[in-house]
Write a protein that holds these residues in place. Structure first.
Motif, PDB file in Angstrom:
ATOM      1  N   TYR A 260       7.090  67.150  27.361  1.00  0.00           N
ATOM      2  CA  TYR A 260       6.037  66.567  28.182  1.00  0.00           C
ATOM      3  C   TYR A 260       4.818  66.193  27.342  1.00  0.00           C
ATOM      4  O   TYR A 260       4.649  66.640  26.218  1.00  0.00           O
ATOM      5  CB  TYR A 260       5.619  67.542  29.291  1.00  0.00           C
ATOM      6  CG  TYR A 260       5.059  68.858  28.797  1.00  0.00           C
ATOM      7  CD1 TYR A 260       3.681  69.070  28.741  1.00  0.00           C
ATOM      8  CD2 TYR A 260       5.900  69.887  28.370  1.00  0.00           C
ATOM      9  CE1 TYR A 260       3.155  70.266  28.279  1.00  0.00           C
ATOM     10  CE2 TYR A 260       5.392  71.082  27.909  1.00  0.00           C
ATOM     11  CZ  TYR A 260       4.018  71.279  27.859  1.00  0.00           C
ATOM     12  OH  TYR A 260       3.502  72.463  27.395  1.00  0.00           O
ATOM     13  N   PHE A 261       3.974  65.348  27.917  1.00  0.00           N
ATOM     14  CA  PHE A 261       2.653  65.032  27.389  1.00  0.00           C
ATOM     15  C   PHE A 261       1.610  65.857  28.143  1.00  0.00           C
ATOM     16  O   PHE A 261       1.850  66.276  29.273  1.00  0.00           O
ATOM     17  CB  PHE A 261       2.280  63.562  27.655  1.00  0.00           C
ATOM     18  CG  PHE A 261       3.053  62.524  26.895  1.00  0.00           C
ATOM     19  CD1 PHE A 261       2.529  61.953  25.746  1.00  0.00           C
ATOM     20  CD2 PHE A 261       4.285  62.070  27.356  1.00  0.00           C
ATOM     21  CE1 PHE A 261       3.208  60.952  25.070  1.00  0.00           C
ATOM     22  CE2 PHE A 261       4.979  61.081  26.688  1.00  0.00           C
ATOM     23  CZ  PHE A 261       4.437  60.521  25.533  1.00  0.00           C
ATOM     24  N   ILE A 262       0.447  66.008  27.549  1.00  0.00           N
ATOM     25  CA  ILE A 262      -0.740  66.371  28.314  1.00  0.00           C
ATOM     26  C   ILE A 262      -1.708  65.210  28.183  1.00  0.00           C
ATOM     27  O   ILE A 262      -2.053  64.783  27.072  1.00  0.00           O
ATOM     28  CB  ILE A 262      -1.370  67.690  27.845  1.00  0.00           C
ATOM     29  CG1 ILE A 262      -0.487  68.865  28.290  1.00  0.00           C
ATOM     30  CG2 ILE A 262      -2.788  67.841  28.403  1.00  0.00           C
ATOM     31  CD1 ILE A 262      -1.026  70.237  27.961  1.00  0.00           C
ATOM     32  N   THR A 286      -8.720  70.063  20.404  1.00  0.00           N
ATOM     33  CA  THR A 286      -8.254  70.877  19.282  1.00  0.00           C
ATOM     34  C   THR A 286      -8.554  72.361  19.476  1.00  0.00           C
ATOM     35  O   THR A 286      -7.664  73.201  19.345  1.00  0.00           O
ATOM     36  CB  THR A 286      -8.889  70.378  17.969  1.00  0.00           C
ATOM     37  OG1 THR A 286      -8.495  69.010  17.746  1.00  0.00           O
ATOM     38  CG2 THR A 286      -8.426  71.224  16.795  1.00  0.00           C
ATOM     39  N   ASP A 287      -9.797  72.677  19.806  1.00  0.00           N
ATOM     40  CA  ASP A 287     -10.167  74.089  19.912  1.00  0.00           C
ATOM     41  C   ASP A 287      -9.597  74.750  21.165  1.00  0.00           C
ATOM     42  O   ASP A 287      -9.018  75.836  21.084  1.00  0.00           O
ATOM     43  CB  ASP A 287     -11.700  74.233  19.898  1.00  0.00           C
ATOM     44  CG  ASP A 287     -12.323  73.705  18.617  1.00  0.00           C
ATOM     45  OD1 ASP A 287     -11.593  73.554  17.615  1.00  0.00           O
ATOM     46  OD2 ASP A 287     -13.536  73.422  18.622  1.00  0.00           O
ATOM     47  N   LEU A 288      -9.735  74.088  22.315  1.00  0.00           N
ATOM     48  CA  LEU A 288      -9.246  74.683  23.562  1.00  0.00           C
ATOM     49  C   LEU A 288      -7.750  74.479  23.750  1.00  0.00           C
ATOM     50  O   LEU A 288      -6.986  75.438  23.848  1.00  0.00           O
ATOM     51  CB  LEU A 288     -10.007  74.088  24.752  1.00  0.00           C
ATOM     52  CG  LEU A 288      -9.502  74.481  26.156  1.00  0.00           C
ATOM     53  CD1 LEU A 288      -9.606  75.981  26.364  1.00  0.00           C
ATOM     54  CD2 LEU A 288     -10.266  73.725  27.236  1.00  0.00           C
ATOM     55  N   LEU A 289      -7.311  73.226  23.782  1.00  0.00           N
ATOM     56  CA  LEU A 289      -5.919  72.939  24.121  1.00  0.00           C
ATOM     57  C   LEU A 289      -4.960  73.395  23.023  1.00  0.00           C
ATOM     58  O   LEU A 289      -3.970  74.076  23.293  1.00  0.00           O
ATOM     59  CB  LEU A 289      -5.756  71.444  24.397  1.00  0.00           C
ATOM     60  CG  LEU A 289      -4.378  70.967  24.845  1.00  0.00           C
ATOM     61  CD1 LEU A 289      -3.843  71.772  26.018  1.00  0.00           C
ATOM     62  CD2 LEU A 289      -4.435  69.481  25.202  1.00  0.00           C
ATOM     63  N   ARG A 290      -5.232  73.032  21.796  1.00  0.00           N
ATOM     64  CA  ARG A 290      -4.346  73.448  20.700  1.00  0.00           C
ATOM     65  C   ARG A 290      -4.592  74.901  20.299  1.00  0.00           C
ATOM     66  O   ARG A 290      -3.657  75.678  20.131  1.00  0.00           O
ATOM     67  CB  ARG A 290      -4.573  72.548  19.486  1.00  0.00           C
ATOM     68  CG  ARG A 290      -4.190  71.086  19.734  1.00  0.00           C
ATOM     69  CD  ARG A 290      -2.874  70.757  19.095  1.00  0.00           C
ATOM     70  NE  ARG A 290      -2.587  69.336  19.188  1.00  0.00           N
ATOM     71  CZ  ARG A 290      -1.530  68.822  19.795  1.00  0.00           C
ATOM     72  NH1 ARG A 290      -0.662  69.614  20.402  1.00  0.00           N
ATOM     73  NH2 ARG A 290      -1.324  67.521  19.811  1.00  0.00           N
ATOM     74  N   GLY A 291      -5.886  75.254  20.148  1.00  0.00           N
ATOM     75  CA  GLY A 291      -6.216  76.582  19.636  1.00  0.00           C
ATOM     76  C   GLY A 291      -6.036  77.696  20.644  1.00  0.00           C
ATOM     77  O   GLY A 291      -5.165  78.558  20.498  1.00  0.00           O
ATOM     78  N   GLU A 292      -6.848  77.685  21.696  1.00  0.00           N
ATOM     79  CA  GLU A 292      -6.811  78.782  22.664  1.00  0.00           C
ATOM     80  C   GLU A 292      -5.541  78.798  23.501  1.00  0.00           C
ATOM     81  O   GLU A 292      -4.952  79.860  23.739  1.00  0.00           O
ATOM     82  CB  GLU A 292      -8.035  78.711  23.580  1.00  0.00           C
ATOM     83  CG  GLU A 292      -9.360  79.003  22.882  1.00  0.00           C
ATOM     84  CD  GLU A 292     -10.520  79.007  23.863  1.00  0.00           C
ATOM     85  OE1 GLU A 292     -10.332  79.468  25.008  1.00  0.00           O
ATOM     86  OE2 GLU A 292     -11.613  78.544  23.485  1.00  0.00           O
ATOM     87  N   THR A 324      -9.498  61.691  15.998  1.00  0.00           N
ATOM     88  CA  THR A 324     -10.276  62.702  15.283  1.00  0.00           C
ATOM     89  C   THR A 324     -10.451  63.953  16.146  1.00  0.00           C
ATOM     90  O   THR A 324     -10.457  65.081  15.639  1.00  0.00           O
ATOM     91  CB  THR A 324     -11.655  62.144  14.886  1.00  0.00           C
ATOM     92  OG1 THR A 324     -11.467  60.988  14.068  1.00  0.00           O
ATOM     93  CG2 THR A 324     -12.467  63.168  14.113  1.00  0.00           C
ATOM     94  N   ALA A 325     -10.573  63.744  17.448  1.00  0.00           N
ATOM     95  CA  ALA A 325     -10.714  64.869  18.369  1.00  0.00           C
ATOM     96  C   ALA A 325      -9.418  65.645  18.542  1.00  0.00           C
ATOM     97  O   ALA A 325      -9.445  66.834  18.893  1.00  0.00           O
ATOM     98  CB  ALA A 325     -11.192  64.368  19.727  1.00  0.00           C
ATOM     99  N   GLY A 326      -8.264  64.984  18.313  1.00  0.00           N
ATOM    100  CA  GLY A 326      -6.983  65.679  18.438  1.00  0.00           C
ATOM    101  C   GLY A 326      -5.887  64.924  19.142  1.00  0.00           C
ATOM    102  O   GLY A 326      -4.745  65.388  19.209  1.00  0.00           O
TER     103      GLY A 326
END
Length: 379
Positions: A260-262, A286-292, A324-326
């Motif tokens: 799936y995509f987000i 990057t920080d919330l979706l990928r990281g946390e 750049t944001a992710g």
């Protein structure tokens, strides 16, 4: 989590033959096929990515809309000159089942790319549907949610996926994972909405059609239509985590990331980033979706031609800021000039070092891997 060993073995065998296209010409077809079968999925992905030029890689990261009901010089130019890796179709492209199926088949056949195209559509249900003259519109998500029967969400997604796959689509931009009382949402309760989103995901996965959870991190609290302008979600992190993020987190925790995509919203969430809309926010993507949250799949922006972005940024700038944001894929749905500007902006950013080649390769690997698993549809 379900045991997926058998499924992955089947999928790996099915995609192995794609590597034949990249194998050396000196071997026989049988030898090439044997060599492909000996490679893991990740090795096949690496081979394909390594074979691509930078212009091809950047094109994979842009999904566009095209004009007309058949392949024409304009759409072929976008596919050949800029190597656009995905196309989203609208009612302007869809007159009948036969015509739509031919258009999709012709786009795939004439794209002349190393991996198939993503071909997507917005078939949510209710008011957001395409091809109503030949596709039975699914009920709205709100209508499904009000029944209280979770299985109805899976049944609806199953039927939608079957119908779309017959036409050649491999991506549906649904289900809406927003928690809201609006007709596009399953309902205003976070936990109940989560159950319906989980059920819908099963319907798509059963048919090997990619789906897209939208609009992260949730637009249920929004008061302004993103098509018109940007708005701000004033909720705290705690409020968002207890309700709005629940459906996204559940899918991330239990599903394969290649399924799936987000899709990222254009709203602003000061709890995470007071300055940038989510689609241009490193803090959110990057920080919330990928990281946390630990998401490892594809991030795609909502249409960058919406007023929430287009009123405030140039298209040359938009794609660069999103990546750049992710984001892995930047979506531009309508004007060829805007689509070209997004592509050229990204290419220039790689050339001047604003975006590194490693960053591009990271996204292209995700895209190619998902395409090997999903983008070839059954006739």
């Amino acid at each position: 989590m379900r045991n997926r060993k058998k499924r992955w073995e089947t999928l790996l065998a099915a995609i192995a033959m794609m590597t034949v296209l990249l194998a050396g010409c000196g071997n026989s077809a049988g030898e090439q096929g044997q060599a492909a079968e000996e490679k893991t999925l990740d090795e096949q992905v690496d081979d394909i990515v390594a074979s691509m030029s930078m212009t091809e890689k950047v094109g994979q990261m842009v999904m566009i809309g095209v004009k007309g009901t058949e392949v024409n010089d304009d759409s072929l130019y976008m596919l050949h000159q800029y190597h656009m890796g995905g196309i989203i179709l609208f009612d302007r492209n869809m007159e009948s089942a036969e015509q739509t199926k031919k258009l999709i088949a012709d786009l795939q056949a004439q794209a002349e790319q190393k991996v198939p195209l993503f071909i997507g559509v917005d078939e949510e249900g209710g008011d957001v549907v395409r091809g109503k003259s030949f596709l039975t519109p699914p009920p709205s998500q709100r209508e499904i949610g009000q029944t209280g029967e979770v299985t109805k969400a899976e049944d609806s997604a199953d039927k939608t996926a079957v119908a779309l796959k017959k036409l050649g689509f491999n991506v549906n931009f649904a289900p809406v994972a927003d928690v809201d009382s609006d007709a596009r949402s399953f309902g205003p309760d976070g936990e109940q909405t989560t159950k319906f989103v989980q059920a819908a995901s099963q319907g798509y996965e059963k048919n090997r059609v990619m789906y897209a959870l939208k609009h992260f991190p949730g637009i249920g609290r929004g008061t302004v239509d993103s098509h018109q302008d940007i708005s701000t979600i004033a909720a705290s992190k705690e409020e968002l985590e207890k309700r709005d993020l629940l459906p996204f987190k559940a899918i991330i925790d239990e599903r394969q990331p290649e399924d799936y995509f987000i899709l990222i919203s254009h709203l602003r969430y000061p709890a995470y980033d007071a300055e940038n809309p989510a689609s241009l926010s490193k803090a959110i993507q990057t920080d919330l979706l990928r990281g946390e949250l630990g998401y490892r799949g594809l991030i795609i922006t909502d249409d960058t031609e919406m007023g929430a972005l287009a009123k405030y940024y140039s298209f040359r700038e938009l794609g660069v800021r999103a990546v750049t944001a992710g984001a892995d894929v930047v979506m531009v749905c309508h004007e060829y000039e805007h689509e070209t500007d997004v592509y050229l902006g990204l290419l220039d950013a790689v050339k001047d070092g604003t975006i590194s080649e490693d960053r591009i390769n990271e996204s292209v690997r995700r895209i190619v891997k998902a395409k090997l698993l999903h983008a070839k549809t059954e006739a």
